[in-house]
Motif scaffolding. Sequence first.
Motif, PDB file in Angstrom:
ATOM      1  N   VAL A 533      42.376  33.432  38.701  1.00 39.79           N
ATOM      2  CA  VAL A 533      41.824  34.683  38.166  1.00 39.79           C
ATOM      3  C   VAL A 533      41.682  35.712  39.287  1.00 39.79           C
ATOM      4  O   VAL A 533      42.027  36.897  39.122  1.00 39.79           O
ATOM      5  N   ALA A 534      41.179  35.255  40.439  1.00 43.22           N
ATOM      6  CA  ALA A 534      41.020  36.171  41.568  1.00 43.22           C
ATOM      7  C   ALA A 534      42.369  36.720  42.029  1.00 43.22           C
ATOM      8  O   ALA A 534      42.477  37.904  42.400  1.00 43.22           O
ATOM      9  N   THR A 535      43.400  35.869  41.990  1.00 40.73           N
ATOM     10  CA  THR A 535      44.737  36.307  42.400  1.00 40.73           C
ATOM     11  C   THR A 535      45.263  37.398  41.473  1.00 40.73           C
ATOM     12  O   THR A 535      45.838  38.404  41.924  1.00 40.73           O
ATOM     13  N   VAL A 536      45.059  37.222  40.191  1.00 39.21           N
ATOM     14  CA  VAL A 536      45.507  38.227  39.231  1.00 39.21           C
ATOM     15  C   VAL A 536      44.720  39.523  39.411  1.00 39.21           C
ATOM     16  O   VAL A 536      45.296  40.633  39.410  1.00 39.21           O
ATOM     17  N   LEU A 537      43.404  39.417  39.596  1.00 40.81           N
ATOM     18  CA  LEU A 537      42.594  40.616  39.786  1.00 40.81           C
ATOM     19  C   LEU A 537      42.971  41.334  41.083  1.00 40.81           C
ATOM     20  O   LEU A 537      43.011  42.579  41.136  1.00 40.81           O
ATOM     21  N   ALA A 538      43.248  40.544  42.133  1.00 42.82           N
ATOM     22  CA  ALA A 538      43.653  41.157  43.401  1.00 42.82           C
ATOM     23  C   ALA A 538      44.981  41.891  43.245  1.00 42.82           C
ATOM     24  O   ALA A 538      45.183  42.977  43.826  1.00 42.82           O
ATOM     25  N   LEU A 540      46.045  43.304  40.530  1.00 45.03           N
ATOM     26  CA  LEU A 540      45.744  44.555  39.831  1.00 45.03           C
ATOM     27  C   LEU A 540      45.168  45.583  40.799  1.00 45.03           C
ATOM     28  O   LEU A 540      45.483  46.785  40.730  1.00 45.03           O
ATOM     29  N   GLY A 541      44.320  45.101  41.739  1.00 44.10           N
ATOM     30  CA  GLY A 541      43.746  46.007  42.728  1.00 44.10           C
ATOM     31  C   GLY A 541      44.816  46.620  43.618  1.00 44.10           C
ATOM     32  O   GLY A 541      44.777  47.831  43.919  1.00 44.10           O
TER      33      GLY A 541
END
Length: 657
Positions: A533-538, A540-541
């Motif tokens: 999840v963090a990888t996907v959010l990163a 997007l960032g």
Amino acid sequence: MSLPSFVRCAAVVLLITSAEAAAQPTSIRPLVPRAPRPERQEVISPAPAVPAPTRGVHDRAELAAFLDGVMTANLRDRHVAGATVAVVKDGALFYAKGYGYADVSRRTPVDGERSLFRIGSTSKLFTWTAVMQLVEQGKLDLDADVNRYIDFKIPATYPQPITLRHIMTHTPGFEEDGRDLITEDSTRMIPTDRWLATHMPARVRPPGTYSSYSNYATALAGYIVQRVSGTPWDDYIEQKILIPLGMTQTTTRQPLPARFRGDLSHGYQWAAGGFKPKPFEIINGAAPAGSISSSATDMAKFMIAHLNDGVFNGQRMLAESTAAHMHARAFGHDPRLPGFALGFYEKSSHGLRIIGHGGDTRWFHTDLGLIPAERLGVFVSYNTNTGGELSFGPFLTQFLDHYYPTPAAAVPPPPNAVTEARRVAGEYEFNRRSFTTFQRALGLAGAIRVSAADSGHLVLHSSLGDMRLTPVGPLLYRDELGDDLVSFKSDGSGRVAYGFLGIAPMMAMERLSWWQSPPLHWVVLGLAVLVFVATVLAALGRFVRRRIGEARPDDSLPGRWLLVTLALLNVAFLVAVISVIGASGGLLEGPLTGLKIALALPVLGALLAVGAGVVAVLHWRNRMGTRGARLRYSAAVVIALLFVWSLGQWNLLGWRM
């Protein structure tokens, strides 16, 4: 938490049953709020009241008072809509009665004589009786290779062939496979011959070594009865057992024949403070393992026949010698613990040898126990999912505590109790599980953790409670809250590798290595979800920063797309699996097309994880990006590879169908 309850909770995914401490009869309130209490149907008028006996069942009035109190309290406290009970003694029906409702909405009371309950695996006793009839006639050999009797072949995985004796003691060595076992749609019924040929579980241990309960093996025995007798299994049971015993309120047939439908108790789920009626459950191709619907008084006739050496009302079901052979102990994991007769399993307790069989569907829960030395039999069945908290031990324990009180003798702990407790400590898992298919992942529901406590005591931990055990012999322990026994066994190297529960002789506990520990794999799963999840959010960032012209130097670190893609694939896989589980039939019914598609995602993710690992090595070799960026990338790769490893351990990497 008592041992029976621990057993049921630890094996809830496998439909294993449980018990709780005895409920005391207290004040009575209606089972359904604001509903009038039903008139209970009594089959036998009680005799004049006399004081309760000190040991044994002797007086109907006293038994009626005891059962009324216990059943009323149990149904109230466990939120059970209805139950039916029968007690036989000295070759006759001693008492039978219904409690609560067979139909909650119509306020139809349970009738002990007419109400049909689904008895689940207690049906197996009829299949075993049919097998013994054919053994008696010389048409079956308990020790012959069962391939002799069937029109498909069980592979020779081990030198030893599987025999009917193995099947009747649940020691054929099959893994567990729960697919297509229950359906509510009669159009999806699979004939037994086709079901057996297409649902054959793998052989995972030599026959005759350890019990591991098998619906498949019982269905195979029923099919053998059909082939050898030349009569369909339904017809055979009807002609050779039901009609001779006068069991007119019993049927094996599914869906239920029209003449029985008005007498069938609904099955219920207790949810949101009410009883939710459920459709009729059809035992699919494994009908000989659990399809029977019966009334309490009909089951009384079956119990009497077995207690009376095979005869009821002058109708002989089995020869006396055959009945004796069937009831004798045939297998056990430990001579100090209950084991198996031929089909019946031992429930010995309170100084009595008891044989019987339980039975569970999703909504009905049943138990049957015979005490040959007392010529006594007890049958009980509940029509609500919560009845599982009562059927596998608790009701029988209440009954035995009252009529055969046997205080546990104080036993001093062995001198090496502390050392032995440390040897036993570790994580275990029931051997009734899948080893070769995706169903192995059901074991994530939780292992059994055994911890060494003070003075050589043990504590068995599960996700639903603990149980404290007292040492009473070499690798032998007793539940502090009862007289149930647990023993352990070492392997050839001296390492304690197996555990056995006296309350559940149909399974063994197998010790797990550290890398097989479900809690470890839950940690890996949790970390993987966070990282993905963090990888996907990163990602997007980084996309947003590029769009607004504020990109950072590390945003261009090579290989980011590998991590982002594998993260998306694995998150999609987890969401897909949850969706499949939530769909009708879940993971255990139908062609599982959705699951097969979902299983492609982690395979692609695994390939990308390997690629990302290669890229991580290049990052460090060529000193790409900042040290912090390389560490974050490498840590994500390690978690992704651990996730791949964990999926492989639980047969979720690839198509292990």
